[in-house]
Design an enzyme around this catalytic site. Structure first.
Site, PDB file in Angstrom:
ATOM      1  N   GLY A  28       0.835  -1.207   0.000  1.00  0.00           N
ATOM      2  CA  GLY A  28       0.000   0.000   0.000  1.00  0.00           C
ATOM      3  C   GLY A  28       0.865   1.251   0.000  1.00  0.00           C
ATOM      4  N   GLY A  29       1.954   1.212   0.768  1.00  0.00           N
ATOM      5  CA  GLY A  29       2.884   2.339   0.782  1.00  0.00           C
ATOM      6  C   GLY A  29       3.497   2.536  -0.587  1.00  0.00           C
ATOM      7  N   TRP A  36       2.292   1.751  -3.400  1.00  0.00           N
ATOM      8  CA  TRP A  36       1.282   2.244  -4.334  1.00  0.00           C
ATOM      9  C   TRP A  36       1.300   3.778  -4.362  1.00  0.00           C
ATOM     10  CZ3 TRP A  36      -3.123   5.262  -3.359  1.00  0.00           C
ATOM     11  CH2 TRP A  36      -4.017   5.399  -4.420  1.00  0.00           C
ATOM     12  N   HIS A  37       1.577   4.391  -3.210  1.00  0.00           N
ATOM     13  CA  HIS A  37       1.538   5.849  -3.141  1.00  0.00           C
ATOM     14  C   HIS A  37       2.653   6.500  -3.944  1.00  0.00           C
ATOM     15  CE1 HIS A  37      -1.221   5.169   0.220  1.00  0.00           C
ATOM     16  NE2 HIS A  37      -1.632   6.391  -0.003  1.00  0.00           N
ATOM     17  N   GLY A  38       3.757   5.791  -4.137  1.00  0.00           N
ATOM     18  CA  GLY A  38       4.837   6.386  -4.907  1.00  0.00           C
ATOM     19  C   GLY A  38       6.015   5.450  -4.963  1.00  0.00           C
TER      20      GLY A  38
END
Lengths: 544, 458
Positions: A387-388, A390-392
């Site tokens: 998920g982290g 995915w943010h960048g």
């Protein structure tokens, strides 16, 4: 005497890379008005209404990101065809094969655009290769619509949902302009059935939509932009130049900025959707009021966390079992922790930290005497790590995700250890206040990694707060940053208002005459203008 | 009841009203300048009155020139003030541009390059633009690579950016008492770094990271001020007597291959300034950075004290780089006041360091937000011009850093570049930008050096 610049008028219709379309542009006023009139006029002709909607959505996307709009259309075509094929396929293997095709296609595009350079940099760093970075631009919104595509095909594979009958239904679901750039991530089974329904909006929907749009714009354009430009950006840019006090407030400031930015955008999307007769699930629920990190993830970017739960955490094994993927990521996590600690500390400290982390993830199993609690913790960690990411595409986001993953594990153990013992006080006001403060500060700590230019900058910032904190800098700080502090306080107060309060106000005033709404809107525009032209707050030196 | 009509009426009427308001704003732009930012028509309406910003004359490159200063240059026909606008050169304003600018300094450099064993010292004075040894660390390295020499030069006992300075790492005890340019108290005995430290049983340790494997040992000197009678300090645990000096003293602490020293001050009456790492031969560059100042602060330092510094620690070249801190309001365009205040200070420095060449470096670009976009400060041309005129009138040389880094809006481009070359405060180049600036500056001096070599050969 002013004259109309015809050539410029023509250029305004085209994409301008320096000035991509957002809700706060003058152009959006015209765009939305023309769209509304047409949408209303053709409200009873569902097909025409849908085509108009698709056209305006794609045009919005074009104005926001240029010819990347082609990718949305291609993704829509591919996923529409594949999902229908999955639905029609007779055998389980056939369905699975098609699903894999869809996943490869969607994740492949996302990977290429978002992660190629990250992996090239990793290869250069760790394998000693010497590849050049590629000049790749990230298509706006690709992270969001990739997830929407994935959830759609997976739902159809799981047999939870019949594919959209018409291509335009699917295209509209994917390109629906209010949420295209920054979410929320919408699920097809919520959205598609609403497309071909009569256009009905209640008085309260109008009022609530108005409230969401205006408060969203206020959060984004007044609060967030003011704090970013006048304070947060330049402190985060070079934290070593500033005192611990300034750095600490920059972190608080960024917590306000990211919330106002993200939830403001979501609110505008929700508000516009409401006005068009659509209902989209709420995306933020005053997240900084959370009393634990677990609760935080139920209130922050809800559309993402529920997506991750349904399409990543549960397939990984959820709280039942671990899968190969779980163990690969768990091994990678421990290897990463070990290597990183070895760089910072000596061998024995490294071993101790690694063992403590291992213990942390084993603890729930010891307490509950259930082995599956181990895999549940690691599944959560893997989910947060990805998920982290995915943010960048950077180590900072991975660390951000890992920190949240570890915190979720800590909270779980804490609940198991103290749940009964603290049952008596866990509802008391002061206990809640303490847990809210701790949770908020932990989230802030993670934001440092999220926002800082790189891991080194994040560590510098934390060091400044810890080791260069001089309270005697406060008078100078207060004198120079009064306006910034006032905005920060306003943001905090607005965040502290319970959601039910807004609903009660809307209940009371939703029948107000249209003139009142119009006046309120222009009042906001004036306020926006005032903040936009306000004098810049400049940094000062507090160290003397 | 279906309210969809209400929505369309709201949107339509708001849009029409907004357009109407915007039309009115466009017709009378001067009346509500701040409302132009929310004008729907501002992009598509041609305004002949909208040139509000260009009224300061900056768009045409014509600076607002202080009248009192411009009259004089015409009296000296062999000089040409306008040379200051050129990037990448050090100018003495001589109309004969084949002549080198920094004559005395270059003569010493050439002798050093020819094998003379002597030390050439550059004092680089500046504000936050060079703090943390930014810019000067590269500038120093380039000089030492070409002309020889080793050591980071003078380092104050402590300063706000000592922890981010990569050239000299340090540790110090927390009880040092400090007087500086910005604190209360008398400032006539501050060193050129702008600091004075005292303390009893306070310690500091420093390690010079710039010293590579050099055959010559590095000398570490203590810089200190006047105390009644001789005092004691501990150097790496060994006691050392510090003889009394009437104003300023420089005492060899250690000569060692390992560039490390730990100093303990045993008497609070002894004013200490810092420690210098240097070799007896080669180029030494001292970084005298103090954030937030404009250069006029040196006026407070006692003349006799400065004379003593010149005796003990003379400079062959003094570089004076300030200006960005007088440009702290976006709409300032007149810096006559700054010239009036700085001129006597520059003259004083020249008097106290009579054998030094002095070079004034202009401010770098600085931007403010005007409306929605960051642009160079509208007073930037005026400030650079003021600084050039000051150099011209005081007989200093001049280097246009603003033009060299790219002129107007270069700081905006630097801050927005990938990777960024400047911070998002649109003031400070970051370490990458500082390296570029140092390279440009070194090359400009080398261009002057080559002129010197060429000039003397013919």
């Amino acid at each position: 005497m002013p004259a109309l610049d015809i050539a410029e008028l023509g250029r305004q219709l085209l994409y301008d890379p320096k000035n991509p379309l957002l809700f706060n542009h003058g152009f959006f006023v015209f765009f939305f008005t023309i769209f509304m009139v047409l949408y209303y006029y053709f409200r009873n002709n569902f097909a025409v209404r849908r085509y108009i909607f698709c056209f305006f959505s794609l045009y919005f996307f074009y104005k926001a990101s240029g010819f990347f709009v082609v990718f949305v259309i291609i993704a829509a075509i591919v996923d529409y065809l594949v999902s229908n094929a999955i639905f029609r396929a007779k055998s389980k293997q056939g369905k699975l094969l098609l699903l894999i095709v869809s996943i490869f296609f969607n994740l492949g595009l996302l990977f290429y655009f978002k992660y190629t350079n990250f992996f090239i940099a990793c290869s250069n760093e760790f394998l000693g290769t010497n590849f050049n970075l590629l000049n790749i631009l990230l298509p706006v919104g690709i992270s969001f619509y990739t997830f929407e595509n994935l959830s759609y095909t997976i739902d159809i594979y799981r047999g939870q949902f019949e594919p959209a009958r018409k291509f335009s239904d699917y295209l509209l679901f994917l390109s629906f302009f209010p949420k295209l750039v920054m979410g929320p991530i919408v699920r097809a089974h919520d959205f598609v059935p609403q497309i071909n329904k009569p256009y009905i909006v209640s008085d309260k929907d109008f009022a609530k939509g108005f409230y969401l749009i205006l408060s969203g714009l206020f959060k984004k354009l007044v609060l967030s932009d003011y704090l970013t430009l006048n304070y947060v950006d330049y402190i985060f840019d070079d934290p070593a130049r500033y005192t611990g006090l300034e750095n600490l407030f920059a972190i608080y400031g960024y917590a306000a900025v990211i919330y106002c930015d993200f939830s403001g955008y979501s609110d505008v999307a929700l508000g516009i959707a409401r006005w068009l007769g659509f209902s989209i699930p709420v995306n933020f629920l005053s997240p900084y009021q959370s009393k634990s990190i677990t609760e935080f993830w139920r209130r922050w970017h809800i559309s993402l966390s529920s997506w991750l739960k349904d399409y990543l955490y549960i397939p990984l094994g959820g709280n039942r079992k671990g899968t190969v993927t779980t163990w690969i990521f768990t091994l990678a996590f421990f290897a990463g922790v070990f290597m990183a600690c070895l760089k910072l500390f000596n061998l024995s400290v490294t071993v101790i930290i690694s063992l403590l982390l291992l213990l942390l993830f084993l603890l729930p199993a010891f307490i509950s005497k259930q082995v599956k609690a181990i895999s549940a913790g690691f599944n959560l960690l893997t989910t947060m790590l990805l998920g982290g990411f995915w943010h960048g595409a950077s180590w900072s986001f991975i660390i951000w995700g890992i920190l949240h993953g570890i915190a979720l594990a800590v909270h779980k153990s804490w609940m198991l250890l103290t749940g009964k013992a603290l049952a008596g006080i866990s509802n008391s006001r002061w206990y809640n206040a303490i847990t809210i403060i701790i949770t908020f500060h932990f989230v802030c700590l993670c934001w440092v990694f999220f926002k800082a230019a790189d891991v080194a900058a994040a560590i510098t910032m934390i060091k400044q707060v810890l080791y260069d904190f001089t309270p005697d800098a406060w008078p100078g700080f207060f004198a120079n940053y009064r306006s910034v502090l006032a905005i920060l306080l306003l943001a905090a107060l607005l965040h502290a208002i319970p959601d039910s309060f807004a609903d009660r106000v809307i209940d009371k005033f939703h029948r107000a005459p249209l003139l009142a709404y119009i006046s309120l809107f222009f009042l906001f525009v004036l306020l926006y203008g005032f903040f936009k032209s306000s004098e810049q707050v400049l940094p000062i030196y507090l160290k003397f | 009841m279906n309210s969809n009509r209400r929505i369309v009426v709201f949107v339509l009427s708001t849009c029409i009203l907004y357009l109407l308001f915007s039309l009115i704003f466009s017709l009378f732009p001067a009346k509500w300048p701040s409302l132009q930012r929310i004008n729907l028509l501002s992009d598509i309406v041609l305004q002949d009155t909208l040139k509000v910003q260009s009224s300061a004359g900056t768009e045409t490159g014509q600076a607002v020139v202080p009248d009192t200063l411009i009259a004089e240059p015409a009296k000296q026909p062999l000089k040409n003030l306008s040379l200051y606008t050129l990037p990448h050169i050090v100018t003495s304003f001589s109309a004969d541009t084949a002549q080198p600018a920094l004559q005395q300094f270059l003569q010493k450099l050439a002798a050093l390059k020819n094998g003379d064993q002597k030390q050439i010292r550059i004092g680089y004075f500046g504000d936050s633009m060079i703090e943390g040894d930014l810019l000067t660390q590269t500038f120093r390295r380039l000089f030492q690579d070409y002309f020889g020499g080793s050591g980071a030069g003078f380092v104050p006992i402590s300063c706000p950016t000592s922890k981010i300075r990569q050239t000299v790492t340090d540790n110090y005890s927390g009880g040092w008492q400090e007087v500086n340019f910005k604190s209360k108290g008398k400032k006539d005995k501050l060193f050129l770094s702008g600091y004075l430290f005292t303390g009893e049983n306070e310690w500091v340790e420093m390690r010079d990271r710039t010293v590579k494997e050099s055959p010559a040992p590095v000398e570490m000197y203590l810089y200190y001020g006047h105390a009644d009678g001789s005092m004691q300090v501990l150097v790496n645990g060994v006691p050392l007597t510090v003889p009394e000096q009437p104003n300023f003293g420089k005492l060899l602490l250690k000569r060692n291959k390992e560039p490390y020293v730990k100093l303990v001050s045993s008497d609070a009456r002894l004013p200490l300034y810092g420690i210098s790492f240097e070799t007896p031969s080669g180029v030494i560059v001292d970084n005298f950075s103090f954030r937030g100042i404009s250069g006029v602060e040196f006026g407070a330092i006692d003349t006799a004290f400065l004379n003593a510094v010149a005796q003990e620690n003379n400079f062959d070249l003094i570089i004076f780089q300030y200006g960005v801190n007088v440009l702290f309001r976006p709409n300032d365009t007149n810096f006559n006041w700054y010239a009036r205040m700085l001129k006597p200070v520059v003259q004083k420095m020249k008097r106290c360091f009579p054998t030094s060449d002095m070079l004034i470096v202009s401010t770098a670009d600085r931007a403010f937000r005007y409306g929605d976009t960051y642009k160079s400060a509208i007073g930037i041309d005026s400030l650079v011009h003021t600084q050039a005129v000051l150099a011209y009138e005081t007989g200093c040389c001049f280097y246009n850093q603003f033009a060299t880094m790219g002129g107007h809006n270069s700081i905006v481009d630097w801050a927005n570049a990938t990777p960024a070359l400047a911070n998002k405060d649109y003031v400070h180049p970051n370490h990458r930008g500082a390296e570029l600036l140092a390279g440009h500056f070194f090359n400009a001096i080398m261009r002057d050096y080559n002129k010197y070599i060429h000039y003397n050969r013919n």
